[in-house]
Design an enzyme around this catalytic site. Structure first.
Site, PDB file in Angstrom:
ATOM      1  N   SER A  41       0.847  -1.406   0.080  1.00 17.51           N
ATOM      2  CA  SER A  41      -0.291   0.015   0.238  1.00 17.51           C
ATOM      3  C   SER A  41       1.302   1.445  -0.150  1.00 17.51           C
ATOM      4  CB  SER A  41      -1.053  -0.071   0.665  1.00 17.51           C
ATOM      5  OG  SER A  41      -1.793   1.509   1.107  1.00 17.51           O
ATOM      6  N   LYS A  88      -4.795  -6.958   4.465  1.00 15.78           N
ATOM      7  CA  LYS A  88      -4.249  -5.597   3.245  1.00 15.78           C
ATOM      8  C   LYS A  88      -5.571  -4.928   2.522  1.00 15.78           C
ATOM      9  CE  LYS A  88      -2.908  -3.198  -0.715  1.00 15.78           C
ATOM     10  NZ  LYS A  88      -4.299  -2.500  -0.362  1.00 15.78           N
ATOM     11  N   HIS A 125      -7.299  -3.455   5.709  1.00 18.85           N
ATOM     12  CA  HIS A 125      -6.320  -1.966   5.142  1.00 18.85           C
ATOM     13  C   HIS A 125      -7.239  -1.087   4.150  1.00 18.85           C
ATOM     14  CE1 HIS A 125      -4.279   0.807   2.583  1.00 18.85           C
ATOM     15  NE2 HIS A 125      -4.313   1.378   3.660  1.00 18.85           N
ATOM     16  N   ASN A 126      -7.838  -1.973   2.987  1.00 20.62           N
ATOM     17  CA  ASN A 126      -8.389  -0.972   2.047  1.00 20.62           C
ATOM     18  C   ASN A 126      -9.640  -0.836   2.850  1.00 20.62           C
ATOM     19  OD1 ASN A 126      -6.139  -1.309   0.728  1.00 20.62           O
ATOM     20  ND2 ASN A 126      -7.064  -1.141  -1.623  1.00 20.62           N
ATOM     21  N   GLU A 183     -10.091   2.237   4.051  1.00 19.17           N
ATOM     22  CA  GLU A 183      -9.710   3.446   3.851  1.00 19.17           C
ATOM     23  C   GLU A 183     -11.123   3.238   2.555  1.00 19.17           C
ATOM     24  OE1 GLU A 183      -7.692   3.204  -0.456  1.00 19.17           O
ATOM     25  OE2 GLU A 183      -5.990   2.634   0.660  1.00 19.17           O
TER      26      GLU A 183
END
Length: 487
Positions: free
Chosen positions: A133, A188, A191-192, A195
């Site tokens: 990222s 990940k 995380h997205n 986000e």
């Protein structure tokens, strides 16, 4: 292509912008890199252009790439997720030897990574699925890296990965081993999802400042710049301030000319789907995904706006105080979003058999990545103090912050509702908070309904857990209860 070079430390396949930038980053940290791309013109252009004079060699085939690497060979794939990754793995397996390492640095779905790890390990090779990222800038100057897969690969890739990763103030790299098979790509993905939530919350704050308080982009620029100095200090708040100040060629704010129809690449959606599979309420991130879907229905919304009515937005209170209320609502909702994200990490760790270090994950996200923020330092502290923390809302620091923000948060949600301004992320976060702190929810009635129409049975408050009861609600029908389907 460069004459005879000594063998390279790592090979990289896929010279799109992320791949190229990662290669430049690795070379700048003292590693030699061999590169290959399916359209080989890109290899020539890169090696003779941007990479000229650097410790980077081009290969015209996968075979040439593999032969130019030190053992154990490390081949990193930076290609589109899905079929292209499977195709490359199938082509690489016969070219590699026992103990060689394939690394997928794309945005792969974690279940694909679980499957690929099994496939590659069965051939005597090692496999790493690594979340990357930070966008183009991060790839070049220091991304957040989230590797998982075959643990034996870590000692071989650790020096390279931790050298190129972003560093936080004390020099710790935003990269550590996450766990087996798909753990890195799962982290990940979450995380997205977070986000998506952060971005939606910021957009709702902007919508209130603009449509309820009537502020100009220039005034909002100042507000976000100020917010970035406090609790909300983060990359996304910082770039929002920059965006609001940016002027089009005619001197007017560019942001107001951009079409309000958002796209998505699927990782937020995967996060929401995973939460449903795990039975974990990720309400805010799901609302953020749905908000993008609703934004994409632009023509339909324009038509509906001519037909459907609502209140005229009208604010008559203290504007400065309400701006502070919005800041507090944004902060409290953000806490809920991360609390929910971490409950999904915990549930997936349980069902996939991963032992995740939640404090280390916060550290990996502390720098380099899109959700990087001061706030993640507080999350790291929370999990360092209590590794078994069930929910971030129960951590003393975050509990006090939400308690302090609560009145502001409620005022903002109420004002938005009364003025007809949609704030699905703010309100779903508040509903989750209120639901989570409620010792008795109305699901007793829901269980009665399920038992009434489908004989699904229920437990009783005055009996031990695990004992199930069925009531013949109508006096008709028998006493058989359902054991095989759940509505």
């Amino acid at each position: 292509m460069h004459g005879k070079m000594s063998k390279a430390d790592i090979g990289l396949v896929g010279l799109a912008v992320m791949g190229e930038n990662l290669v430049m980053n690795m070379e700048s940290k003292g590693f030699s890199v061999a590169v290959y791309n399916r359209t080989v013109e890109k290899v020539t252009a890169f090696v003779e252009g941007r990479a000229k004079g650097k410790n980077i060699s081009g290969a015209m085939s996968l075979e040439e790439l593999v032969n130019s690497l030190k053992k154990p060979r490390k081949v990193m794939l930076m290609v589109k997720a899905g079929k292209p990754v499977d195709n490359l793995i199938d082509q690489l397996i016969p070219l590699l030897d026992q103990g060689d390492i394939i690394i997928d640095g794309g945005n792969s779905y974690f279940r694909d990574t679980i499957r690929r790890t099994k496939q590659v390990e069965a051939e005597g090779l090692l496999y790493v699925g690594c979340g990357v990222s930070g966008g183009e800038e991060g790839a070049l100057h220091g991304p957040s890296l989230m590797p998982g897969g075959s643990a034996d690969a870590w000692p071989h890739i650790q020096p390279i990965f931790q050298a190129v990763a972003a560093k936080v103030e004390d020099g710790s790299p935003c990269c550590d081993w996450v766990g087996p098979d798909g753990a890195g790509h799962f982290v990940k993905m979450v995380h997205n999802g977070i986000e998506y939530g952060d971005m939606q919350l910021i957009c709702e704050a902007y919508h209130l400042l603009k449509s309820l308080l009537g502020l100009s982009p220039a005034e909002m620029h100042e507000i976000f710049r100020e917010w970035n100095k406090g609790d909300l200090d983060s990359y996304l708040i910082e770039i929002t301030a920059d965006i609001l100040a940016y002027q089009d060629e005619d001197g007017s704010p560019l942001v107001e000319k951009i079409l309000d129809s958002a796209g998505q690449k699927g990782t937020g959606m995967w996060t929401a789907i995973s939460s449903l599979e795990e039975g974990v309420p990720l309400t805010l991130i799901a609302e953020a995904v749905y908000s993008r879907c609703l934004s994409a229905m632009k023509d339909e919304r324009v038509a509906a706006s001519q037909v459907l009515t609502g209140p005229q937005a009208n604010f008559s209170g203290d504007r400065e105080a309400f701006i502070e209320d919005i800041r507090q609502a944004l902060y409290a909702s953000k806490i809920v979003s991360y609390a929910q994200g971490y409950t999904l990490l915990r549930a997936a760790a349980e069902s996939c058999g991963w032992d995740l270090n939640y404090g280390d994950i916060a550290l990996m996200w502390r720098g380099g990545c899109i959700i990087r923020s001061a706030f993640l330092g507080d999350i790291k502290k929370a999990f360092d103090q209590n590794h078994g923390l069930a929910n971030l809302l129960l951590d003393p620091f975050f509990k006090d912050k939400v308690t302090a923000a609560q009145e502001s948060w409620r005022r903002v949600c109420a004002a938005a509702m009364l003025n007809g301004i949609p704030v699905p992320a703010f309100t779903s976060a508040l509903s989750y908070y209120d639901g989570y702190r409620t010792d008795r929810l109305p699901a007793n009635l829901l269980q009665a309904q399920r038992d009434y129409f489908g004989a699904h049975t229920y437990e009783r408050l005055d009996k031990a857990r695990g004992e199930f009861f069925h009531t013949n609600w109508t006096g008709k029908g028998g006493t058989t209860s359902s054991s095989h389907y759940n509505a």
